[in-house]
Scaffold this motif. Structure first.
Motif, PDB file in Angstrom:
ATOM      1  N   VAL A  63       3.260  11.683   0.711  1.00 19.41           N
ATOM      2  CA  VAL A  63       2.005  10.972   0.425  1.00 19.41           C
ATOM      3  C   VAL A  63       2.220   9.465   0.518  1.00 19.41           C
ATOM      4  CG1 VAL A  63       0.275  10.493  -1.356  1.00 19.41           C
ATOM      5  CG2 VAL A  63       1.121  12.823  -1.015  1.00 19.41           C
ATOM      6  N   LEU A  64       3.344   8.983  -0.005  1.00 13.30           N
ATOM      7  CA  LEU A  64       3.631   7.550   0.046  1.00 13.30           C
ATOM      8  C   LEU A  64       3.769   7.071   1.487  1.00 13.30           C
ATOM      9  CD1 LEU A  64       6.162   7.372  -2.903  1.00 13.30           C
ATOM     10  CD2 LEU A  64       3.794   6.573  -2.902  1.00 13.30           C
ATOM     11  N   GLU A  65       4.443   7.851   2.325  1.00 13.92           N
ATOM     12  CA  GLU A  65       4.573   7.488   3.740  1.00 13.92           C
ATOM     13  C   GLU A  65       3.211   7.480   4.421  1.00 13.92           C
ATOM     14  OE1 GLU A  65       7.435  10.157   5.444  1.00 13.92           O
ATOM     15  OE2 GLU A  65       9.122   9.161   4.472  1.00 13.92           O
ATOM     16  N   ALA A  66       2.377   8.476   4.119  1.00 12.01           N
ATOM     17  CA  ALA A  66       1.041   8.547   4.715  1.00 12.01           C
ATOM     18  C   ALA A  66       0.183   7.348   4.319  1.00 12.01           C
ATOM     19  CB  ALA A  66       0.354   9.848   4.307  1.00 12.01           C
ATOM     20  N   MET A  67       0.416   6.828   3.100  1.00 14.17           N
ATOM     21  CA  MET A  67      -0.324   5.663   2.610  1.00 14.17           C
ATOM     22  C   MET A  67       0.205   4.360   3.191  1.00 14.17           C
ATOM     23  SD  MET A  67      -0.613   6.550  -1.446  1.00 14.17           S
ATOM     24  CE  MET A  67      -1.059   4.872  -1.856  1.00 14.17           C
ATOM     25  N   GLY A  68       1.389   4.400   3.794  1.00 12.10           N
ATOM     26  CA  GLY A  68       1.992   3.179   4.309  1.00 12.10           C
ATOM     27  C   GLY A  68       2.657   2.344   3.232  1.00 12.10           C
ATOM     28  N   ALA A  69       3.051   2.982   2.136  1.00 14.00           N
ATOM     29  CA  ALA A  69       3.689   2.260   1.026  1.00 14.00           C
ATOM     30  C   ALA A  69       5.088   1.798   1.418  1.00 14.00           C
ATOM     31  CB  ALA A  69       3.775   3.164  -0.195  1.00 14.00           C
ATOM     32  N   LEU A  70       5.487   0.672   0.878  1.00 15.70           N
ATOM     33  CA  LEU A  70       6.856   0.189   1.034  1.00 15.70           C
ATOM     34  C   LEU A  70       7.683   0.718  -0.126  1.00 15.70           C
ATOM     35  CD1 LEU A  70       6.213  -3.551   1.919  1.00 15.70           C
ATOM     36  CD2 LEU A  70       6.790  -1.697   3.492  1.00 15.70           C
ATOM     37  N   VAL A  71       8.904   1.165   0.161  1.00 19.52           N
ATOM     38  CA  VAL A  71       9.786   1.682  -0.873  1.00 19.52           C
ATOM     39  C   VAL A  71      11.066   0.857  -0.844  1.00 19.52           C
ATOM     40  CG1 VAL A  71      11.012   3.689  -1.755  1.00 19.52           C
ATOM     41  CG2 VAL A  71       8.824   3.990  -0.597  1.00 19.52           C
ATOM     42  N   LEU A  72      11.394   0.276  -1.985  1.00 18.19           N
ATOM     43  CA  LEU A  72      12.558  -0.601  -2.109  1.00 18.19           C
ATOM     44  C   LEU A  72      13.528  -0.035  -3.128  1.00 18.19           C
ATOM     45  CD1 LEU A  72      10.511  -3.888  -2.410  1.00 18.19           C
ATOM     46  CD2 LEU A  72      11.465  -2.921  -0.316  1.00 18.19           C
ATOM     47  N   ASP A  73      14.830  -0.201  -2.849  1.00 21.40           N
ATOM     48  CA  ASP A  73      15.822   0.220  -3.848  1.00 21.40           C
ATOM     49  C   ASP A  73      16.008  -0.890  -4.873  1.00 21.40           C
ATOM     50  OD1 ASP A  73      17.578  -1.681  -2.760  1.00 21.40           O
ATOM     51  OD2 ASP A  73      18.806  -0.189  -1.742  1.00 21.40           O
ATOM     52  N   ARG A  74      16.936  -0.686  -5.799  1.00 19.82           N
ATOM     53  CA  ARG A  74      17.122  -1.655  -6.897  1.00 19.82           C
ATOM     54  C   ARG A  74      17.543  -3.031  -6.420  1.00 19.82           C
ATOM     55  NH1 ARG A  74      20.377   1.159 -11.644  1.00 19.82           N
ATOM     56  NH2 ARG A  74      19.030  -0.069 -12.987  1.00 19.82           N
ATOM     57  N   SER A  75      18.175  -3.114  -5.233  1.00 16.86           N
ATOM     58  CA  SER A  75      18.607  -4.412  -4.706  1.00 16.86           C
ATOM     59  C   SER A  75      17.501  -5.083  -3.899  1.00 16.86           C
ATOM     60  CB  SER A  75      19.846  -4.239  -3.825  1.00 16.86           C
ATOM     61  OG  SER A  75      19.510  -3.570  -2.624  1.00 16.86           O
ATOM     62  N   GLY A  76      16.389  -4.385  -3.679  1.00 20.75           N
ATOM     63  CA  GLY A  76      15.293  -4.941  -2.908  1.00 20.75           C
ATOM     64  C   GLY A  76      15.324  -4.554  -1.429  1.00 20.75           C
ATOM     65  N   ALA A  77      16.299  -3.707  -1.049  1.00 23.65           N
ATOM     66  CA  ALA A  77      16.398  -3.259   0.342  1.00 23.65           C
ATOM     67  C   ALA A  77      15.397  -2.143   0.607  1.00 23.65           C
ATOM     68  CB  ALA A  77      17.816  -2.772   0.634  1.00 23.65           C
ATOM     69  N   LEU A  78      14.833  -2.144   1.801  1.00 27.70           N
ATOM     70  CA  LEU A  78      13.876  -1.127   2.198  1.00 27.70           C
ATOM     71  C   LEU A  78      14.558   0.227   2.292  1.00 27.70           C
ATOM     72  CD1 LEU A  78      10.927  -0.762   3.097  1.00 27.70           C
ATOM     73  CD2 LEU A  78      11.707  -1.154   5.441  1.00 27.70           C
ATOM     74  N   VAL A  79      13.956   1.248   1.683  1.00 30.92           N
ATOM     75  CA  VAL A  79      14.496   2.614   1.721  1.00 30.92           C
ATOM     76  C   VAL A  79      13.864   3.324   2.910  1.00 30.92           C
ATOM     77  CG1 VAL A  79      14.582   4.822   0.510  1.00 30.92           C
ATOM     78  CG2 VAL A  79      14.793   2.686  -0.780  1.00 30.92           C
ATOM     79  N   THR A  80      14.712   3.844   3.789  1.00 28.58           N
ATOM     80  CA  THR A  80      14.234   4.597   4.950  1.00 28.58           C
ATOM     81  C   THR A  80      15.091   5.822   5.147  1.00 28.58           C
ATOM     82  OG1 THR A  80      15.641   3.338   6.448  1.00 28.58           O
ATOM     83  CG2 THR A  80      13.402   2.543   6.157  1.00 28.58           C
ATOM     84  N   GLY A  81      14.490   6.903   5.584  1.00 35.31           N
ATOM     85  CA  GLY A  81      15.205   8.082   5.994  1.00 35.31           C
ATOM     86  C   GLY A  81      16.075   8.782   4.967  1.00 35.31           C
ATOM     87  N   ARG A  82      15.746   8.699   3.692  1.00 33.97           N
ATOM     88  CA  ARG A  82      16.556   9.383   2.688  1.00 33.97           C
ATOM     89  C   ARG A  82      16.022  10.747   2.443  1.00 33.97           C
ATOM     90  NH1 ARG A  82      18.968   5.550  -1.995  1.00 33.97           N
ATOM     91  NH2 ARG A  82      19.645   3.941  -0.633  1.00 33.97           N
TER      92      ARG A  82
END
Length: 50
Positions: free
Chosen positions: A31-50
Protein backbone atom coordinates in the motif's frame (compact mmCIF):
# COMPACT_ATOMS: atom_id res chain seq x y z
CA UNK A 1 14.14 -2.44 12.10
CA UNK A 2 12.40 0.91 12.40
CA UNK A 3 11.47 3.06 9.41
CA UNK A 4 10.09 6.53 8.84
CA UNK A 5 7.40 6.67 6.17
CA UNK A 6 6.62 10.01 4.51
CA UNK A 7 3.46 10.17 2.44
CA UNK A 8 2.98 12.82 -0.17
CA UNK A 9 -0.23 14.84 -0.33
CA UNK A 10 -2.91 13.76 -2.78
CA UNK A 11 -6.65 13.95 -3.33
CA UNK A 12 -7.46 11.76 -0.33
CA UNK A 13 -4.14 11.78 1.59
CA UNK A 14 -2.49 14.46 3.68
CA UNK A 15 1.30 14.63 4.00
CA UNK A 16 2.07 12.45 7.01
CA UNK A 17 5.20 11.11 8.72
CA UNK A 18 4.83 7.67 10.30
CA UNK A 19 7.20 5.61 12.44
CA UNK A 20 6.75 1.91 11.76
CA UNK A 21 8.41 -1.17 13.19
CA UNK A 22 9.71 -3.71 10.67
CA UNK A 23 6.67 -5.96 11.05
CA UNK A 24 4.13 -3.23 10.33
CA UNK A 25 6.27 -1.87 7.50
CA UNK A 26 6.36 -5.30 5.83
CA UNK A 27 2.59 -5.69 6.27
CA UNK A 28 1.95 -2.25 4.74
CA UNK A 29 4.67 -2.19 2.09
CA UNK A 30 2.42 -2.78 -0.93
CA UNK A 31 0.00 0.00 0.00
CA UNK A 32 2.84 2.39 0.84
CA UNK A 33 4.51 1.74 -2.52
CA UNK A 34 1.19 2.24 -4.33
CA UNK A 35 0.80 5.60 -2.53
CA UNK A 36 4.29 6.68 -3.57
CA UNK A 37 5.44 7.03 0.04
CA UNK A 38 9.11 7.52 0.84
CA UNK A 39 10.57 5.06 3.34
CA UNK A 40 13.71 6.01 5.26
CA UNK A 41 15.80 3.99 7.70
CA UNK A 42 17.07 5.36 11.01
CA UNK A 43 20.07 7.01 9.31
CA UNK A 44 17.82 8.78 6.79
CA UNK A 45 18.77 6.52 3.85
CA UNK A 46 16.05 5.55 1.40
CA UNK A 47 14.83 1.97 1.91
CA UNK A 48 14.45 0.04 -1.34
CA UNK A 49 13.99 -3.59 -2.22
CA UNK A 50 13.85 -5.08 1.28
Amino acid sequence: MVVVVVTTPGPSVRCVDLLLCGHHFRCSRGVLEAMGALVLDRSGALVTGR
